[in-house]
Write a protein that holds these residues in place. Structure first.
Motif, PDB file in Angstrom:
ATOM      1  N   UNK A 136     -10.160   2.918  -0.897  1.00 32.16           N
ATOM      2  CA  UNK A 136      -9.497   2.869  -2.107  1.00 32.16           C
ATOM      3  C   UNK A 136      -8.013   3.396  -2.047  1.00 32.16           C
ATOM      4  N   UNK A 137      -7.141   2.478  -2.850  1.00 31.07           N
ATOM      5  CA  UNK A 137      -5.954   2.842  -2.543  1.00 31.07           C
ATOM      6  C   UNK A 137      -5.043   2.597  -3.808  1.00 31.07           C
ATOM      7  N   UNK A 138      -3.821   2.985  -3.551  1.00 30.03           N
ATOM      8  CA  UNK A 138      -2.525   2.814  -4.652  1.00 30.03           C
ATOM      9  C   UNK A 138      -1.903   1.641  -4.159  1.00 30.03           C
ATOM     10  N   UNK A 139      -1.397   0.678  -5.060  1.00 30.05           N
ATOM     11  CA  UNK A 139      -0.800  -0.266  -4.485  1.00 30.05           C
ATOM     12  C   UNK A 139       0.343  -0.503  -5.422  1.00 30.05           C
ATOM     13  N   UNK A 170     -13.701   6.010   2.126  1.00 33.15           N
ATOM     14  CA  UNK A 170     -14.655   6.626   1.421  1.00 33.15           C
ATOM     15  C   UNK A 170     -16.034   6.417   2.146  1.00 33.15           C
ATOM     16  N   UNK A 171     -16.688   7.390   2.691  1.00 30.61           N
ATOM     17  CA  UNK A 171     -17.834   7.084   3.289  1.00 30.61           C
ATOM     18  C   UNK A 171     -19.277   7.645   2.555  1.00 30.61           C
ATOM     19  N   UNK A 172     -19.095   8.414   1.340  1.00 34.30           N
ATOM     20  CA  UNK A 172     -20.151   8.782   0.460  1.00 34.30           C
ATOM     21  C   UNK A 172     -19.831   8.353  -0.720  1.00 34.30           C
ATOM     22  N   UNK A 173     -20.389   7.086  -1.013  1.00 33.61           N
ATOM     23  CA  UNK A 173     -19.972   6.329  -2.224  1.00 33.61           C
ATOM     24  C   UNK A 173     -20.802   6.446  -3.223  1.00 33.61           C
ATOM     25  N   UNK A 174     -20.766   5.937  -4.534  1.00 31.60           N
ATOM     26  CA  UNK A 174     -21.572   5.809  -5.554  1.00 31.60           C
ATOM     27  C   UNK A 174     -22.739   4.817  -5.318  1.00 31.60           C
ATOM     28  N   UNK A 175     -23.909   4.583  -5.910  1.00 31.54           N
ATOM     29  CA  UNK A 175     -25.009   3.680  -5.714  1.00 31.54           C
ATOM     30  C   UNK A 175     -24.526   2.525  -5.569  1.00 31.54           C
ATOM     31  N   UNK A 176     -23.569   1.961  -6.467  1.00 29.29           N
ATOM     32  CA  UNK A 176     -23.190   0.539  -6.245  1.00 29.29           C
ATOM     33  C   UNK A 176     -22.795   0.214  -5.021  1.00 29.29           C
ATOM     34  N   UNK A 177     -21.745   1.128  -4.283  1.00 27.73           N
ATOM     35  CA  UNK A 177     -21.162   0.833  -3.025  1.00 27.73           C
ATOM     36  C   UNK A 177     -22.291   0.859  -2.139  1.00 27.73           C
ATOM     37  N   UNK A 178     -23.095   1.912  -2.121  1.00 30.18           N
ATOM     38  CA  UNK A 178     -24.301   1.928  -1.116  1.00 30.18           C
ATOM     39  C   UNK A 178     -24.897   0.643  -0.985  1.00 30.18           C
ATOM     40  N   UNK A 179     -25.289   0.045  -2.401  1.00 24.08           N
ATOM     41  CA  UNK A 179     -26.142  -1.232  -2.321  1.00 24.08           C
ATOM     42  C   UNK A 179     -25.390  -2.154  -1.980  1.00 24.08           C
ATOM     43  N   UNK A 180     -23.819  -2.050  -1.758  1.00 27.45           N
ATOM     44  CA  UNK A 180     -23.156  -3.241  -0.932  1.00 27.45           C
ATOM     45  C   UNK A 180     -22.939  -2.974   0.476  1.00 27.45           C
ATOM     46  N   UNK A 181     -23.550  -2.020   1.108  1.00 28.14           N
ATOM     47  CA  UNK A 181     -23.552  -1.690   2.462  1.00 28.14           C
ATOM     48  C   UNK A 181     -22.693  -0.706   3.024  1.00 28.14           C
ATOM     49  N   UNK A 182     -21.957   0.070   2.005  1.00 24.82           N
ATOM     50  CA  UNK A 182     -20.905   0.951   2.429  1.00 24.82           C
ATOM     51  C   UNK A 182     -21.836   2.307   2.700  1.00 24.82           C
ATOM     52  N   UNK A 183     -21.125   3.065   3.722  1.00 31.30           N
ATOM     53  CA  UNK A 183     -21.600   4.653   3.880  1.00 31.30           C
ATOM     54  C   UNK A 183     -20.824   5.097   4.923  1.00 31.30           C
ATOM     55  N   UNK A 196       6.500  -5.732  -9.112  1.00 34.81           N
ATOM     56  CA  UNK A 196       7.193  -5.356 -10.643  1.00 34.81           C
ATOM     57  C   UNK A 196       7.686  -3.879 -10.891  1.00 34.81           C
ATOM     58  N   UNK A 197       6.750  -3.106  -9.824  1.00 34.50           N
ATOM     59  CA  UNK A 197       7.369  -1.599  -9.768  1.00 34.50           C
ATOM     60  C   UNK A 197       6.203  -0.680 -10.247  1.00 34.50           C
ATOM     61  N   UNK A 198       5.244  -1.108 -10.879  1.00 37.56           N
ATOM     62  CA  UNK A 198       4.149  -0.324 -11.335  1.00 37.56           C
ATOM     63  C   UNK A 198       3.048  -0.300 -10.281  1.00 37.56           C
ATOM     64  N   UNK A 199       2.109   0.827 -10.177  1.00 43.69           N
ATOM     65  CA  UNK A 199       1.240   1.181  -9.508  1.00 43.69           C
ATOM     66  C   UNK A 199       0.071   0.985 -10.167  1.00 43.69           C
ATOM     67  N   UNK A 200      -1.064   0.552  -9.253  1.00 48.17           N
ATOM     68  CA  UNK A 200      -2.429   0.520  -9.758  1.00 48.17           C
ATOM     69  C   UNK A 200      -3.354   0.680  -8.752  1.00 48.17           C
ATOM     70  N   UNK A 201      -4.357   1.710  -9.065  1.00 51.10           N
ATOM     71  CA  UNK A 201      -5.528   1.851  -8.202  1.00 51.10           C
ATOM     72  C   UNK A 201      -6.581   0.708  -7.939  1.00 51.10           C
ATOM     73  N   UNK A 215       0.939  -1.217   0.036  1.00 51.25           N
ATOM     74  CA  UNK A 215      -0.016   0.196  -0.091  1.00 51.25           C
ATOM     75  C   UNK A 215       0.945   1.202  -0.064  1.00 51.25           C
ATOM     76  N   UNK A 216       0.789   2.076  -1.018  1.00 55.95           N
ATOM     77  CA  UNK A 216       1.456   3.339  -1.069  1.00 55.95           C
ATOM     78  C   UNK A 216       0.523   4.577  -0.635  1.00 55.95           C
ATOM     79  N   UNK A 217      -0.805   4.508  -0.900  1.00 57.93           N
ATOM     80  CA  UNK A 217      -1.504   5.730  -0.416  1.00 57.93           C
ATOM     81  C   UNK A 217      -3.075   5.176  -0.443  1.00 57.93           C
ATOM     82  N   UNK A 218      -3.915   5.740   0.314  1.00 59.45           N
ATOM     83  CA  UNK A 218      -5.273   5.419   0.354  1.00 59.45           C
ATOM     84  C   UNK A 218      -6.236   6.373   0.993  1.00 59.45           C
ATOM     85  N   UNK A 219      -7.429   6.230   0.813  1.00 58.53           N
ATOM     86  CA  UNK A 219      -8.422   6.895   1.296  1.00 58.53           C
ATOM     87  C   UNK A 219      -9.803   6.234   1.858  1.00 58.53           C
TER      88      UNK A 219
END
Length: 138
Positions: free
Chosen positions: A84-87, A64-77, A91-96, A58-62
């Protein structure tokens, strides 16, 4: 391996197959995740697909408590934020990606440098199944 264009659609198809793929420039060996059709370093279009190990940190993260409808439907809020983070991959690359199996209500306990491994999350049924890239503690 079947030839696929270096695109978001191809990247998603590989995720559906539980493969984390990147592209590598055949001229200067630079890696990209997600894949790119053109090398940003030397501008070559001579690229090849490379499968990543799916391990990183993990190199960065946030949280998120107010998400899009799909995340709210999964029970997040507000009471159950998702992460959400940057890994940075081995191999040296980074991916969100989404970070799972870590408590988003306690961001002070989340540590930069935490070793992570890929976790493919499947949503939907039948032909409508879609795979999302996530990482969990190793």
């Amino acid at each position: 391996m079947e030839e696929r264009p270096f695109s978001d659609n191809s990247f998603q198809k590989y995720l559906n197959e539980e493969k984390l793929m990147g592209s590598q420039c055949m001229k200067c060996n630079t890696l990209y995740t997600p894949p790119r059709p053109i090398c940003e370093k030397c501008y070559s279009t001579n690229m090849k697909w490379v499968e990543m190990t799916g391990k990183g940190q993990l190199t960065a993260f946030t949280c998120i408590s107010i998400g899009p409808p799909a995340m709210i439907a999964e029970g997040y809020g507000r009471k159950n934020p998702y992460i959400s983070g940057v890994v940075e991959l081995e191999e040296g690359t980074r991916v969100d990606a989404r970070i799972v199996e870590i408590d988003g209500t306690k961001p002070e306990d989340i540590k930069i440098g935490t070793p992570l491994t890929v976790e493919y999350q499947h949503r939907g049924e039948g032909d409508d199944v879609k795979t999302f890239l996530a990482f969990k503690p190793a």
